[in-house]
Design an enzyme around this catalytic site. Sequence first.
Site, PDB file in Angstrom:
ATOM      1  N   GLU A 170       0.831  -0.871   0.225  1.00 47.57           N
ATOM      2  CA  GLU A 170       0.246   0.217  -0.463  1.00 47.57           C
ATOM      3  C   GLU A 170       0.912   1.435   0.463  1.00 47.57           C
ATOM      4  OE1 GLU A 170      -2.231   2.820  -0.358  1.00 47.57           O
ATOM      5  OE2 GLU A 170      -1.287   2.593   2.169  1.00 47.57           O
ATOM      6  N   GLY A 172       0.466   5.029  -0.446  1.00 44.82           N
ATOM      7  CA  GLY A 172      -0.135   6.319  -0.410  1.00 44.82           C
ATOM      8  C   GLY A 172      -1.009   6.042  -1.589  1.00 44.82           C
ATOM      9  N   CYS A 204      -2.932   8.526   4.242  1.00 45.08           N
ATOM     10  CA  CYS A 204      -3.394   7.519   2.602  1.00 45.08           C
ATOM     11  C   CYS A 204      -3.999   7.818   2.361  1.00 45.08           C
ATOM     12  CB  CYS A 204      -2.169   6.570   2.694  1.00 45.08           C
ATOM     13  SG  CYS A 204      -3.785   5.455   3.272  1.00 45.08           S
TER      14      CYS A 204
END
Length: 403
Positions: A170, A172, A204
Amino acid sequence: MNIQQSESFIDEARWTGKAFLGGWRETAGGLAEVRDPATDALVASIGIGGAVDIARAAAEARRAQLAWAATPPAERAAILNRAADILDHNGDELIGWIIRESGSIRPKAQIEIEHSCGFIRHAAAAAVEPNGIVLATMDPGRQNYARRVPHGVVGVGELAGKHLKKVQLELGGKNALIILDDADLDVAASNAAWGAFLHQGQICMSTGLILVDEKRADAIASRLAAKAGHLVAGDPSTGQVALGPIISDAQVEKIQSIVDDAVAKGASLLAGGKANGRFYPATVLSGVKPGMRAFEEEIFGPVACIAAFSDEEGAIALANSSEYGLAAGVISASVDRARSVGERLEVGHLHINDQTVNAGPHAPFGGRRRSGNGSRVSGPAIWEEFTQWVWVSVKEQATPYPI
């Protein structure tokens, strides 16, 4: 449930200068200081895991995982639910630590506790969900089924890739909120402010780009500027503030350089725009365009970047021009119209008539493009992400083969 609580849930003496490696232990990797980003006061000293520590942790996790996998599902669920109960019961004390460690305002820290409890309870529920399916029987006398088994201990990305291991990333995003020309201006502005300014924009999923129909852009910008002017930035441990500190001096410098770049290239600064130490005020930039860092980069600061579009096709093109693809929101008086626009956005999370900061244990989480590698966690995605299929066939008795 009756949960006994000591005077202080957090026993600093147990873990100061240590890391959890099958128990709190000193590490070969040395120590790191955790400091309050608002005051620079020492919050804690923790152990750093070196290669020896990581190897030991992996070995102990492997041993523990085998025993955990053999534990009956109902018992695993009970253990996890008790952990969530303990976390919830001691939330008030833990909130203070979250405020000092990450610079969260109190409401954001409360959300952290609520979400953590929710994720643990969701994991408990998953423990007793069906974990397999019955497959078609192709041969007489044989039963076939497939069941899911855990991957086991996982680890850091480069080494996993080298060995073709499954990797979940993951990374951003630059999340767009599209405000169509029929949206309620006040409601849309409140959504944009929440998405851009919550936790100083250090999420994020923060709303990194506010795309507004050109007929409404000035009206949204003025409303956001007014909201920004009322949001007080300060130390969240000492009073009621709307924005806490930015996490580091380096991040403050990055935010400032992005804002300065936008202004130098023609954007209008309507609110904020200058740091006060670690505190960065809620900032509003209008007239943001491609070619400006504020349009293209993830800022990770409380900066509302407003860009105008002329029609729906233009809005979609601007949103999809990003190299990221984590979250997006579309606000309109017409749900069907908003959904039609949203379904053409290349993102992992789409929120119709809402801003971009949304997450929970019930829904798959992850992004497309540079926001991730296409994998997801949470909700039904946990089965795909953390387990793998095993095919099992069963015959009542072995039979001979013609060899």
